[in-house]
Design a protein around this motif. Sequence first.
Motif, PDB file in Angstrom:
ATOM      1  N   VAL A 126       0.849  -1.182   0.000  1.00 46.74           N
ATOM      2  CA  VAL A 126       0.000   0.000   0.000  1.00 46.74           C
ATOM      3  C   VAL A 126       0.893   1.243   0.000  1.00 46.74           C
ATOM      4  O   VAL A 126       1.923   1.271   0.684  1.00 46.74           O
ATOM      5  N   PRO A 127       0.552   2.276  -0.777  1.00 47.28           N
ATOM      6  CA  PRO A 127       1.359   3.503  -0.783  1.00 47.28           C
ATOM      7  C   PRO A 127       1.445   4.116   0.610  1.00 47.28           C
ATOM      8  O   PRO A 127       0.476   4.129   1.368  1.00 47.28           O
ATOM      9  N   ALA A 128       2.652   4.609   0.936  1.00 46.44           N
ATOM     10  CA  ALA A 128       2.889   5.194   2.261  1.00 46.44           C
ATOM     11  C   ALA A 128       3.447   6.601   2.146  1.00 46.44           C
ATOM     12  O   ALA A 128       4.091   7.094   3.067  1.00 46.44           O
ATOM     13  N   GLY A 129       3.186   7.259   1.028  1.00 51.51           N
ATOM     14  CA  GLY A 129       3.687   8.600   0.824  1.00 51.51           C
ATOM     15  C   GLY A 129       3.354   9.064  -0.582  1.00 51.51           C
ATOM     16  O   GLY A 129       2.720   8.336  -1.349  1.00 51.51           O
ATOM     17  N   PRO A 130       3.772  10.276  -0.936  1.00 53.83           N
ATOM     18  CA  PRO A 130       3.471  10.796  -2.268  1.00 53.83           C
ATOM     19  C   PRO A 130       4.312  10.128  -3.349  1.00 53.83           C
ATOM     20  O   PRO A 130       5.404   9.632  -3.092  1.00 53.83           O
ATOM     21  N   VAL A 131       3.781  10.126  -4.561  1.00 59.92           N
ATOM     22  CA  VAL A 131       4.514   9.593  -5.707  1.00 59.92           C
ATOM     23  C   VAL A 131       5.614  10.570  -6.102  1.00 59.92           C
ATOM     24  O   VAL A 131       5.409  11.783  -6.139  1.00 59.92           O
ATOM     25  N   GLN A 132       6.798  10.028  -6.398  1.00 58.37           N
ATOM     26  CA  GLN A 132       7.935  10.809  -6.862  1.00 58.37           C
ATOM     27  C   GLN A 132       8.195  10.482  -8.327  1.00 58.37           C
ATOM     28  O   GLN A 132       7.798   9.435  -8.821  1.00 58.37           O
ATOM     29  N   ALA A 133       8.891  11.375  -9.009  1.00 60.69           N
ATOM     30  CA  ALA A 133       9.336  11.122 -10.380  1.00 60.69           C
ATOM     31  C   ALA A 133      10.852  11.138 -10.393  1.00 60.69           C
ATOM     32  O   ALA A 133      11.472  12.035  -9.805  1.00 60.69           O
ATOM     33  N   TRP A 134      11.452  10.134 -11.043  1.00 62.47           N
ATOM     34  CA  TRP A 134      12.911  10.011 -11.123  1.00 62.47           C
ATOM     35  C   TRP A 134      13.326  10.052 -12.583  1.00 62.47           C
ATOM     36  O   TRP A 134      12.752   9.358 -13.422  1.00 62.47           O
ATOM     37  N   VAL A 166       6.218   2.427   0.014  1.00 66.00           N
ATOM     38  CA  VAL A 166       5.143   1.463   0.272  1.00 66.00           C
ATOM     39  C   VAL A 166       5.390   0.734   1.593  1.00 66.00           C
ATOM     40  O   VAL A 166       6.518   0.666   2.101  1.00 66.00           O
ATOM     41  N   ALA A 167       4.311   0.179   2.114  1.00 65.84           N
ATOM     42  CA  ALA A 167       4.360  -0.687   3.293  1.00 65.84           C
ATOM     43  C   ALA A 167       3.465  -1.875   3.023  1.00 65.84           C
ATOM     44  O   ALA A 167       2.528  -1.801   2.221  1.00 65.84           O
ATOM     45  N   ARG A 168       3.736  -2.986   3.700  1.00 61.10           N
ATOM     46  CA  ARG A 168       2.871  -4.170   3.537  1.00 61.10           C
ATOM     47  C   ARG A 168       1.517  -3.919   4.170  1.00 61.10           C
ATOM     48  O   ARG A 168       1.388  -3.265   5.190  1.00 61.10           O
ATOM     49  N   ARG A 169       0.477  -4.456   3.533  1.00 56.96           N
ATOM     50  CA  ARG A 169      -0.879  -4.311   4.053  1.00 56.96           C
ATOM     51  C   ARG A 169      -1.014  -5.031   5.388  1.00 56.96           C
ATOM     52  O   ARG A 169      -0.405  -6.049   5.606  1.00 56.96           O
TER      53      ARG A 169
END
Length: 208
Positions: A177-185, A205-208
Motif C-alpha cells: 500500500v502507498p505510504a507517501g506521495p509519488v515521486q518522479a525520477w 510502500v508498506a505491507r498491508r
Amino acid sequence: MAARLPAILSSLLLGACSTLGIRSGTEEPRFETVERIGAVEIRRYAPRIAAETEVPGAEDAARNEGFRRLAGYIFGGNARRDRIAMTAPVAQAPGERIAMTAPVAQSGDAGGWRIRFFMPARHTLETLPVPDDPRVTLAVVPEEIVAVLRFSGLPRSEAVAQNAAALTTALEASAWVPAGPVQAWFYDPPWTVPALRRNEVAVPVARR
C-alpha cells in the motif's frame, strides 16, 4: 593536443552514449529488489544523502529551476569550490507548502516541489561541502521500500501523472500500500533520444 586527445575522445564517446540512453559511469543509489508485480518493481534502498531544494510553481518549470540550483552546487557552488560527481536519478516530489509571491501566485498553485540530487555513496554529511545557495540543503534520506514503474519518452508532467496513476492502480491488488506521495525520477540528460530515456515513478510502500 596529443596528450589531450584521449580525454577528448572519452568525452565524445560518453556524450554519444548518453544520447542513446547508455549511462556509462554514472553512479546510482544501490538497492535490493524485493518483489516484482508485473511491470512494477519493489525496491529496498539503504539510507542515502541528497542535495535538495524546494521550488514553487508548475511541475515542469520547478524541475528546471531546481536542477539549475543543484547543478550549481555540484559544479563548484559550495564552500570549498569542490566539483561533485553527477549521479542518477534526479528526483522530484511534492514538497512542503510554500508561501507564494506574485506573479507566480497568479497561477493558483500554492504548493511546491522538492528536487533532489543523490550524492555519491562515498560521501557523508561531514565530507560534503556547504552549499553557497541557502536554498540548497543536504539531507539524509532514510532507508525505504518503494514501488517503481519505469517509462520512456519525454518526462513531461502529463506523462508523469499518467504513469503515477498506473503505478497506484497496479498496487491496489498487491500486498503493498502507498505510504507517501509519488515521486518522479529522471536518469538521462535532455539530449537523450526520447524513446531511449529512462524515467520512473516511485512511491514509498508498506505491507498491508
